[in-house]
Design a protein around this motif. Structure first.
Motif, PDB file in Angstrom:
ATOM      1  N   VAL A 221      47.515  54.863  21.472  1.00  0.00           N
ATOM      2  CA  VAL A 221      48.264  54.351  22.617  1.00  0.00           C
ATOM      3  C   VAL A 221      47.264  53.593  23.482  1.00  0.00           C
ATOM      4  N   VAL A 222      47.604  52.341  23.801  1.00  0.00           N
ATOM      5  CA  VAL A 222      46.718  51.470  24.575  1.00  0.00           C
ATOM      6  C   VAL A 222      47.329  51.245  25.951  1.00  0.00           C
ATOM      7  N   PHE A 223      46.512  51.424  26.976  1.00  0.00           N
ATOM      8  CA  PHE A 223      46.933  51.215  28.360  1.00  0.00           C
ATOM      9  C   PHE A 223      46.241  49.984  28.929  1.00  0.00           C
ATOM     10  N   ASP A 224      46.754  49.483  30.043  1.00  0.00           N
ATOM     11  CA  ASP A 224      46.178  48.274  30.643  1.00  0.00           C
ATOM     12  C   ASP A 224      44.866  48.539  31.374  1.00  0.00           C
ATOM     13  N   ASN A 225      44.522  49.805  31.606  1.00  0.00           N
ATOM     14  CA  ASN A 225      43.237  50.143  32.217  1.00  0.00           C
ATOM     15  C   ASN A 225      42.845  51.562  31.807  1.00  0.00           C
TER      16      ASN A 225
ATOM     17  N   VAL B 163      44.072  56.919  30.700  1.00  0.00           N
ATOM     18  CA  VAL B 163      43.338  57.625  29.651  1.00  0.00           C
ATOM     19  C   VAL B 163      42.554  58.779  30.266  1.00  0.00           C
ATOM     20  N   ASN B 164      41.860  58.507  31.367  1.00  0.00           N
ATOM     21  CA  ASN B 164      41.100  59.562  32.044  1.00  0.00           C
ATOM     22  C   ASN B 164      42.016  60.690  32.509  1.00  0.00           C
TER      23      ASN B 164
ATOM     24  N   GLN C 287      42.257  53.488  25.491  1.00  0.00           N
ATOM     25  CA  GLN C 287      43.075  53.973  24.384  1.00  0.00           C
ATOM     26  C   GLN C 287      42.919  55.472  24.195  1.00  0.00           C
ATOM     27  N   ILE C 288      43.973  56.089  23.679  1.00  0.00           N
ATOM     28  CA  ILE C 288      43.886  57.481  23.251  1.00  0.00           C
ATOM     29  C   ILE C 288      44.314  57.561  21.790  1.00  0.00           C
ATOM     30  N   PHE C 289      43.742  58.527  21.111  1.00  0.00           N
ATOM     31  CA  PHE C 289      44.122  58.865  19.743  1.00  0.00           C
ATOM     32  C   PHE C 289      45.123  59.997  19.832  1.00  0.00           C
TER      33      PHE C 289
ATOM     34  N   GLU D  79      43.309  63.058  21.856  1.00  0.00           N
ATOM     35  CA  GLU D  79      41.859  62.967  22.017  1.00  0.00           C
ATOM     36  C   GLU D  79      41.481  61.569  22.480  1.00  0.00           C
ATOM     37  N   GLU D  80      40.215  61.438  22.892  1.00  0.00           N
ATOM     38  CA  GLU D  80      39.717  60.106  23.202  1.00  0.00           C
ATOM     39  C   GLU D  80      39.586  59.320  21.900  1.00  0.00           C
TER      40      GLU D  80
END
Length: 146
Positions: free
Chosen positions: A70-74, A78-79, A32-34, A101-102
């Motif tokens: 925002v949520v991703f499947d892996n 995010v990285n 996830q990212i903020f 941000e993280e």
């Protein structure tokens, strides 16, 4: 992807409830990212669209306080996004720069646990509903104040 596969199985099985909220809480923070400084009235689809080129966006939550997640499947998207931010990449939505941000854990708060409402109501500071020695506070009937 274990959490994501479990979530898909629960949704397909008709688990009921607010599936979006549950899905976000189940997702690891590194998926996830903020995103802060969102334009007013941002919709989740708009925010997800900003980051869809990085990977599969499986959930977006936008709050009334102009931030979202925002949520991703892996963790790879995010990285990639966080690395791009560190290198100076800026993200925009409706010509407004976003703060990316993280996602941090909620446990990092130093405020401590909240007291139940009933405990806060019994606070006898001040003259609003307080008491003196167990009796209701009243300037006119309190001989100690005369």
């Amino acid at each position: 992807k274990q959490w994501y596969q479990r979530r898909v199985a629960i949704t397909a099985g008709g688990g009921g409830g607010d599936s979006n909220r549950y899905q976000e809480r189940e997702a690891p923070n590194n998926h996830q990212i903020f995103v802060g400084n969102l334009p007013t009235r941002t919709e989740s689809g708009e925010l997800g669209g900003v980051f869809k080129d990085y990977g599969e966006v499986i959930h977006v939550r936008v709050t009334p306080n102009n931030f979202g997640f925002v949520v991703f499947d892996n963790e790879a998207p995010v990285n990639d996004i966080l690395t791009a931010v560190k290198k100076g990449k800026k993200y925009y939505l409706h010509d407004q720069r976003l703060n990316v941000e993280e996602k941090k854990t909620g446990m990092g708060s130093n405020r401590g646990p909240r007291k139940p409402f009933s405990d806060r109501r019994n606070n006898s500071r001040g003259r609003r509903g307080g008491s003196v020695q167990g009796r209701p506070y009243n300037d006119h009937n309190n001989s100690e104040l005369k």
